[in-house]
Motif scaffolding. Sequence first.
Motif, PDB file in Angstrom:
ATOM      1  N   VAL A  43      43.466  83.249  70.375  1.00  0.00           N
ATOM      2  CA  VAL A  43      42.601  82.235  69.761  1.00  0.00           C
ATOM      3  C   VAL A  43      42.149  81.233  70.825  1.00  0.00           C
ATOM      4  O   VAL A  43      40.963  80.890  70.908  1.00  0.00           O
ATOM      5  N   ALA A  44      43.071  80.804  71.664  1.00  0.00           N
ATOM      6  CA  ALA A  44      42.725  79.850  72.724  1.00  0.00           C
ATOM      7  C   ALA A  44      41.704  80.457  73.681  1.00  0.00           C
ATOM      8  O   ALA A  44      40.745  79.790  74.077  1.00  0.00           O
ATOM      9  N   ARG A  45      41.888  81.711  74.030  1.00  0.00           N
ATOM     10  CA  ARG A  45      40.969  82.397  74.940  1.00  0.00           C
ATOM     11  C   ARG A  45      39.573  82.455  74.330  1.00  0.00           C
ATOM     12  O   ARG A  45      38.584  82.131  74.982  1.00  0.00           O
ATOM     13  N   LEU A  46      39.487  82.854  73.067  1.00  0.00           N
ATOM     14  CA  LEU A  46      38.175  82.947  72.429  1.00  0.00           C
ATOM     15  C   LEU A  46      37.550  81.573  72.221  1.00  0.00           C
ATOM     16  O   LEU A  46      36.331  81.425  72.318  1.00  0.00           O
ATOM     17  N   CYS A  47      38.371  80.562  71.962  1.00  0.00           N
ATOM     18  CA  CYS A  47      37.827  79.197  71.850  1.00  0.00           C
ATOM     19  C   CYS A  47      37.199  78.758  73.169  1.00  0.00           C
ATOM     20  O   CYS A  47      36.124  78.154  73.184  1.00  0.00           O
ATOM     21  N   LEU A  48      37.862  79.070  74.283  1.00  0.00           N
ATOM     22  CA  LEU A  48      37.303  78.742  75.586  1.00  0.00           C
ATOM     23  C   LEU A  48      35.986  79.479  75.803  1.00  0.00           C
ATOM     24  O   LEU A  48      35.001  78.898  76.260  1.00  0.00           O
ATOM     25  N   LEU A  49      35.964  80.756  75.444  1.00  0.00           N
ATOM     26  CA  LEU A  49      34.734  81.531  75.597  1.00  0.00           C
ATOM     27  C   LEU A  49      33.621  80.973  74.719  1.00  0.00           C
ATOM     28  O   LEU A  49      32.464  80.905  75.146  1.00  0.00           O
ATOM     29  N   LEU A  50      33.970  80.561  73.502  1.00  0.00           N
ATOM     30  CA  LEU A  50      32.969  79.958  72.612  1.00  0.00           C
ATOM     31  C   LEU A  50      32.414  78.667  73.218  1.00  0.00           C
ATOM     32  O   LEU A  50      31.203  78.451  73.215  1.00  0.00           O
ATOM     33  N   ALA A  51      33.305  77.838  73.723  1.00  0.00           N
ATOM     34  CA  ALA A  51      32.868  76.570  74.309  1.00  0.00           C
ATOM     35  C   ALA A  51      31.970  76.810  75.516  1.00  0.00           C
ATOM     36  O   ALA A  51      31.011  76.064  75.738  1.00  0.00           O
ATOM     37  N   ASN A  52      32.255  77.845  76.284  1.00  0.00           N
ATOM     38  CA  ASN A  52      31.449  78.153  77.461  1.00  0.00           C
ATOM     39  C   ASN A  52      30.137  78.857  77.122  1.00  0.00           C
ATOM     40  O   ASN A  52      29.264  78.982  77.972  1.00  0.00           O
ATOM     41  N   SER A  53      30.001  79.305  75.886  1.00  0.00           N
ATOM     42  CA  SER A  53      28.809  80.066  75.502  1.00  0.00           C
ATOM     43  C   SER A  53      27.598  79.184  75.198  1.00  0.00           C
ATOM     44  O   SER A  53      26.488  79.685  75.048  1.00  0.00           O
ATOM     45  N   THR A  54      27.806  77.891  75.110  1.00  0.00           N
ATOM     46  CA  THR A  54      26.718  77.000  74.728  1.00  0.00           C
ATOM     47  C   THR A  54      26.830  75.670  75.463  1.00  0.00           C
ATOM     48  O   THR A  54      27.927  75.264  75.860  1.00  0.00           O
ATOM     49  N   ASN A  55      25.708  75.012  75.641  1.00  0.00           N
ATOM     50  CA  ASN A  55      25.715  73.675  76.248  1.00  0.00           C
ATOM     51  C   ASN A  55      26.066  72.606  75.226  1.00  0.00           C
ATOM     52  O   ASN A  55      26.440  71.502  75.586  1.00  0.00           O
ATOM     53  N   ASP A  56      25.929  72.949  73.950  1.00  0.00           N
ATOM     54  CA  ASP A  56      26.184  71.994  72.869  1.00  0.00           C
ATOM     55  C   ASP A  56      27.083  72.651  71.828  1.00  0.00           C
ATOM     56  O   ASP A  56      26.611  73.410  70.985  1.00  0.00           O
ATOM     57  N   VAL A  57      28.376  72.349  71.882  1.00  0.00           N
ATOM     58  CA  VAL A  57      29.313  72.979  70.950  1.00  0.00           C
ATOM     59  C   VAL A  57      29.055  72.573  69.501  1.00  0.00           C
ATOM     60  O   VAL A  57      29.517  73.232  68.580  1.00  0.00           O
ATOM     61  N   GLU A  58      28.286  71.532  69.312  1.00  0.00           N
ATOM     62  CA  GLU A  58      27.965  71.093  67.951  1.00  0.00           C
ATOM     63  C   GLU A  58      27.188  72.169  67.180  1.00  0.00           C
ATOM     64  O   GLU A  58      27.277  72.238  65.962  1.00  0.00           O
ATOM     65  N   VAL A  59      26.437  73.019  67.906  1.00  0.00           N
ATOM     66  CA  VAL A  59      25.688  74.072  67.225  1.00  0.00           C
ATOM     67  C   VAL A  59      26.635  75.075  66.559  1.00  0.00           C
ATOM     68  O   VAL A  59      26.241  75.782  65.637  1.00  0.00           O
ATOM     69  N   LEU A  60      27.879  75.091  67.006  1.00  0.00           N
ATOM     70  CA  LEU A  60      28.856  76.025  66.436  1.00  0.00           C
ATOM     71  C   LEU A  60      29.418  75.534  65.100  1.00  0.00           C
ATOM     72  O   LEU A  60      30.195  76.231  64.466  1.00  0.00           O
ATOM     73  N   ARG A  61      28.997  74.348  64.679  1.00  0.00           N
ATOM     74  CA  ARG A  61      29.394  73.865  63.343  1.00  0.00           C
ATOM     75  C   ARG A  61      28.740  74.702  62.248  1.00  0.00           C
ATOM     76  O   ARG A  61      29.271  74.812  61.158  1.00  0.00           O
ATOM     77  N   ASP A  62      27.585  75.283  62.572  1.00  0.00           N
ATOM     78  CA  ASP A  62      26.907  76.173  61.641  1.00  0.00           C
ATOM     79  C   ASP A  62      27.716  77.472  61.578  1.00  0.00           C
ATOM     80  O   ASP A  62      27.904  78.152  62.582  1.00  0.00           O
ATOM     81  N   GLU A  63      28.195  77.816  60.388  1.00  0.00           N
ATOM     82  CA  GLU A  63      29.104  78.952  60.226  1.00  0.00           C
ATOM     83  C   GLU A  63      28.481  80.269  60.684  1.00  0.00           C
ATOM     84  O   GLU A  63      29.143  81.091  61.310  1.00  0.00           O
ATOM     85  N   ARG A  64      27.199  80.467  60.390  1.00  0.00           N
ATOM     86  CA  ARG A  64      26.547  81.715  60.823  1.00  0.00           C
ATOM     87  C   ARG A  64      26.480  81.793  62.346  1.00  0.00           C
ATOM     88  O   ARG A  64      26.721  82.841  62.935  1.00  0.00           O
ATOM     89  N   ARG A  65      26.127  80.686  62.957  1.00  0.00           N
ATOM     90  CA  ARG A  65      26.037  80.646  64.431  1.00  0.00           C
ATOM     91  C   ARG A  65      27.412  80.849  65.053  1.00  0.00           C
ATOM     92  O   ARG A  65      27.561  81.596  66.025  1.00  0.00           O
ATOM     93  N   LEU A  66      28.420  80.216  64.484  1.00  0.00           N
ATOM     94  CA  LEU A  66      29.783  80.371  64.972  1.00  0.00           C
ATOM     95  C   LEU A  66      30.238  81.827  64.863  1.00  0.00           C
ATOM     96  O   LEU A  66      30.765  82.400  65.815  1.00  0.00           O
ATOM     97  N   THR A  67      29.988  82.437  63.715  1.00  0.00           N
ATOM     98  CA  THR A  67      30.396  83.827  63.503  1.00  0.00           C
ATOM     99  C   THR A  67      29.691  84.763  64.477  1.00  0.00           C
ATOM    100  O   THR A  67      30.313  85.636  65.084  1.00  0.00           O
ATOM    101  N   ALA A  68      28.389  84.576  64.630  1.00  0.00           N
ATOM    102  CA  ALA A  68      27.622  85.426  65.548  1.00  0.00           C
ATOM    103  C   ALA A  68      28.104  85.248  66.989  1.00  0.00           C
ATOM    104  O   ALA A  68      28.286  86.234  67.715  1.00  0.00           O
ATOM    105  N   THR A  69      28.331  84.010  67.388  1.00  0.00           N
ATOM    106  CA  THR A  69      28.791  83.737  68.747  1.00  0.00           C
ATOM    107  C   THR A  69      30.202  84.266  68.954  1.00  0.00           C
ATOM    108  O   THR A  69      30.525  84.827  70.004  1.00  0.00           O
ATOM    109  N   TRP A  70      31.056  84.099  67.940  1.00  0.00           N
ATOM    110  CA  TRP A  70      32.439  84.604  67.981  1.00  0.00           C
ATOM    111  C   TRP A  70      32.427  86.120  68.217  1.00  0.00           C
ATOM    112  O   TRP A  70      33.144  86.629  69.073  1.00  0.00           O
ATOM    113  N   ARG A  71      31.582  86.818  67.468  1.00  0.00           N
ATOM    114  CA  ARG A  71      31.493  88.281  67.632  1.00  0.00           C
ATOM    115  C   ARG A  71      30.971  88.650  69.015  1.00  0.00           C
ATOM    116  O   ARG A  71      31.476  89.560  69.662  1.00  0.00           O
ATOM    117  N   GLU A  72      29.914  87.957  69.445  1.00  0.00           N
ATOM    118  CA  GLU A  72      29.327  88.248  70.756  1.00  0.00           C
ATOM    119  C   GLU A  72      30.345  88.035  71.870  1.00  0.00           C
ATOM    120  O   GLU A  72      30.494  88.875  72.762  1.00  0.00           O
TER     121      GLU A  72
END
Length: 100
Positions: A10-39
Amino acid sequence: MQPGAEAKDVARLCLLLANSTNDVEVLRDERRLTATWREMGLRLQAATDQHAAMTEELESLARSDPRKFTPEQIWVLIRAIKVQSQILQLYVGDAVVEAQ
């Protein structure tokens, strides 16, 4: 999103998620979070698979005499460097690109 996942995964994927965008606030959107999580999960799996394959090639290479390397063996080393760079970039984000 993955209730059975180990804490380090979970920590590893959280780091990858944070590094995937310049604005982590966009990950508040559940669809965007899910898509980014999968990617990011797919990218991590691909990098892990590449790393495993490259490790086997490097172990084979390590058993040979470096003074007698063929051009193909040199390419193995170059590919290994590229794979390591890709994995590092996943974990540190754009910092690797900026340092180059």
